[in-house]
Design a protein around this motif. Structure first.
Motif, PDB file in Angstrom:
ATOM      1  N   GLU A 147       0.815  -1.214   0.000  1.00  0.00           N
ATOM      2  CA  GLU A 147       0.000   0.000   0.000  1.00  0.00           C
ATOM      3  C   GLU A 147       0.851   1.268   0.000  1.00  0.00           C
ATOM      4  O   GLU A 147       0.319   2.372   0.088  1.00  0.00           O
ATOM      5  CB  GLU A 147      -0.929   0.000   1.218  1.00  0.00           C
ATOM      6  CG  GLU A 147      -1.941  -1.153   1.195  1.00  0.00           C
ATOM      7  CD  GLU A 147      -2.859  -1.141   2.396  1.00  0.00           C
ATOM      8  OE1 GLU A 147      -2.709  -0.239   3.266  1.00  0.00           O
ATOM      9  OE2 GLU A 147      -3.725  -2.024   2.488  1.00  0.00           O
ATOM     10  N   THR A 148       2.171   1.129  -0.130  1.00  0.00           N
ATOM     11  CA  THR A 148       3.038   2.300  -0.203  1.00  0.00           C
ATOM     12  C   THR A 148       2.698   3.124  -1.441  1.00  0.00           C
ATOM     13  O   THR A 148       2.679   2.585  -2.551  1.00  0.00           O
ATOM     14  CB  THR A 148       4.520   1.860  -0.276  1.00  0.00           C
ATOM     15  OG1 THR A 148       4.837   1.107   0.897  1.00  0.00           O
ATOM     16  CG2 THR A 148       5.441   3.070  -0.366  1.00  0.00           C
ATOM     17  N   PRO A 149       2.383   4.422  -1.279  1.00  0.00           N
ATOM     18  CA  PRO A 149       2.005   5.254  -2.437  1.00  0.00           C
ATOM     19  C   PRO A 149       3.062   5.234  -3.538  1.00  0.00           C
ATOM     20  O   PRO A 149       4.260   5.372  -3.264  1.00  0.00           O
ATOM     21  CB  PRO A 149       1.850   6.654  -1.825  1.00  0.00           C
ATOM     22  CG  PRO A 149       1.528   6.406  -0.386  1.00  0.00           C
ATOM     23  CD  PRO A 149       2.299   5.175  -0.008  1.00  0.00           C
ATOM     24  N   GLY A 150       2.614   5.057  -4.778  1.00  0.00           N
ATOM     25  CA  GLY A 150       3.507   5.086  -5.927  1.00  0.00           C
ATOM     26  C   GLY A 150       4.201   3.776  -6.237  1.00  0.00           C
ATOM     27  O   GLY A 150       4.905   3.669  -7.249  1.00  0.00           O
ATOM     28  N   LEU A 151       3.998   2.760  -5.393  1.00  0.00           N
ATOM     29  CA  LEU A 151       4.723   1.504  -5.574  1.00  0.00           C
ATOM     30  C   LEU A 151       4.380   0.818  -6.892  1.00  0.00           C
ATOM     31  O   LEU A 151       5.243   0.185  -7.516  1.00  0.00           O
ATOM     32  CB  LEU A 151       4.442   0.565  -4.394  1.00  0.00           C
ATOM     33  CG  LEU A 151       5.251  -0.736  -4.360  1.00  0.00           C
ATOM     34  CD1 LEU A 151       6.732  -0.444  -4.206  1.00  0.00           C
ATOM     35  CD2 LEU A 151       4.765  -1.632  -3.209  1.00  0.00           C
ATOM     36  N   ASP A 152       3.136   0.951  -7.337  1.00  0.00           N
ATOM     37  CA  ASP A 152       2.719   0.288  -8.581  1.00  0.00           C
ATOM     38  C   ASP A 152       3.542   0.739  -9.781  1.00  0.00           C
ATOM     39  O   ASP A 152       3.722  -0.024 -10.735  1.00  0.00           O
ATOM     40  CB  ASP A 152       1.231   0.551  -8.853  1.00  0.00           C
ATOM     41  CG  ASP A 152       0.329  -0.204  -7.890  1.00  0.00           C
ATOM     42  OD1 ASP A 152       0.837  -1.135  -7.233  1.00  0.00           O
ATOM     43  OD2 ASP A 152      -0.862   0.142  -7.777  1.00  0.00           O
ATOM     44  N   GLY A 153       4.052   1.962  -9.740  1.00  0.00           N
ATOM     45  CA  GLY A 153       4.811   2.473 -10.872  1.00  0.00           C
ATOM     46  C   GLY A 153       6.311   2.266 -10.766  1.00  0.00           C
ATOM     47  O   GLY A 153       7.059   2.711 -11.643  1.00  0.00           O
ATOM     48  N   ALA A 154       6.762   1.602  -9.709  1.00  0.00           N
ATOM     49  CA  ALA A 154       8.202   1.418  -9.511  1.00  0.00           C
ATOM     50  C   ALA A 154       8.722   0.263 -10.358  1.00  0.00           C
ATOM     51  O   ALA A 154       8.087  -0.793 -10.440  1.00  0.00           O
ATOM     52  CB  ALA A 154       8.494   1.167  -8.034  1.00  0.00           C
ATOM     53  N   ASP A 155       9.882   0.453 -10.972  1.00  0.00           N
ATOM     54  CA  ASP A 155      10.523  -0.586 -11.775  1.00  0.00           C
ATOM     55  C   ASP A 155      11.823  -0.990 -11.086  1.00  0.00           C
ATOM     56  O   ASP A 155      12.858  -0.332 -11.234  1.00  0.00           O
ATOM     57  CB  ASP A 155      10.811  -0.067 -13.187  1.00  0.00           C
ATOM     58  CG  ASP A 155      11.499  -1.102 -14.058  1.00  0.00           C
ATOM     59  OD1 ASP A 155      11.632  -2.258 -13.609  1.00  0.00           O
ATOM     60  OD2 ASP A 155      11.910  -0.751 -15.172  1.00  0.00           O
ATOM     61  N   PHE A 156      11.772  -2.083 -10.323  1.00  0.00           N
ATOM     62  CA  PHE A 156      12.938  -2.504  -9.560  1.00  0.00           C
ATOM     63  C   PHE A 156      13.919  -3.325 -10.380  1.00  0.00           C
ATOM     64  O   PHE A 156      14.932  -3.784  -9.855  1.00  0.00           O
ATOM     65  CB  PHE A 156      12.484  -3.273  -8.316  1.00  0.00           C
ATOM     66  CG  PHE A 156      11.690  -2.413  -7.360  1.00  0.00           C
ATOM     67  CD1 PHE A 156      12.227  -1.253  -6.847  1.00  0.00           C
ATOM     68  CD2 PHE A 156      10.400  -2.771  -6.997  1.00  0.00           C
ATOM     69  CE1 PHE A 156      11.502  -0.446  -5.980  1.00  0.00           C
ATOM     70  CE2 PHE A 156       9.662  -1.985  -6.130  1.00  0.00           C
ATOM     71  CZ  PHE A 156      10.214  -0.815  -5.619  1.00  0.00           C
TER      72      PHE A 156
END
Length: 230
Positions: A147-156
């Motif tokens: 549920e961390t904001p913006g996590l869906d858009g992170a590219d690890f």
């Protein structure tokens, strides 16, 4: 349509002002109604954000006395979470990064206890390797609240979770620990060392008010030296 402003975003803005010195020790901050008008949200949203910061010791709330920044904060020292890539560059070496695996898995009890989260809850689990001059430098074993904001858009695949979190999240409290642990067979293979070799291990967990953010274990290759300044 504009998304509603959450108490977490109000808290993040308040933390920014505290860390930037816009709200100084001993000063009374704007009242809830004024902040609500400025930020375009409900007064109850501001109230929740300030209550969480007060619970963390970052603000003092007094009945009929308003909300102030403590003259003597609960925290006697500050800690800046380092970006591993920049640490490697500061040593005069060329940094590298490799994502080993990424999956959503049940949160283990140890990490749940560190973050005060629910054990078994689905969290993002990542294992990554940081390199210095193409040699193993540090293995990053991390759990992140989905549920961390913006996590869906992170590219690890291209950016480490360490660097993404430092650049995109704010925390109100956390814990850090140091230990020597024996290299497991997987860590020995990643860090190019003997099984059971002693590894400097840093454990760290952070929260934003009541919301857990992340728990990580950083395993450094044998011979790593950690230095800091007072």
């Amino acid at each position: 349509m504009r998304s509603p402003i959450t108490w977490q975003s109000v808290q993040a803005e308040a933390l920014r002002r505290l860390r930037a010195g816009l709200w100084t020790p001993g000063a009374r901050i704007p009242d809830e109604a004024e902040l609500a008008r400025e930020l375009g949200c409900a007064r109850s949203t501001v109230n929740r954000a300030l209550r969480e910061l007060a619970a963390a010791g970052l603000l003092e709330r007094r009945r009929k006395g308003g909300t102030r920044v403590p003259l003597t904060p609960v925290r006697k020292a500050t800690f800046e979470i380092p970006i591993i890539r920049l640490d490697i560059e500061a040593r005069g070496q060329c940094p590298g990064y490799r994502l080993i695996r990424q999956a959503t898995e049940p949160l283990p009890k140890a990490e749940a206890r560190a973050m005060r989260a629910d054990p078994g809850a689905p969290f993002l689990h990542l294992l990554a390797l940081h390199l210095a001059d193409d040699r193993p430098f540090c293995a990053e074993d991390r759990w992140i609240n989905p549920e961390t904001p913006g996590l869906d858009g992170a590219d690890f695949e291209t950016l480490s979770a360490n660097e993404w979190l430092v650049g995109n999240t704010l925390f109100s409290d956390g814990a850090i620990g140091f230990a020597a642990t024996a290299a497991t067979p997987e860590l020995a293979a990643l860090l190019d060392c003997a099984p059971d070799a002693p590894l400097l291990t840093i454990t760290r967990s952070t929260r934003a008010g009541p919301r857990p953010i992340t728990a990580v274990r950083l395993f450094y290759a044998p011979g790593h030296r950690l230095e800091t300044r007072l």
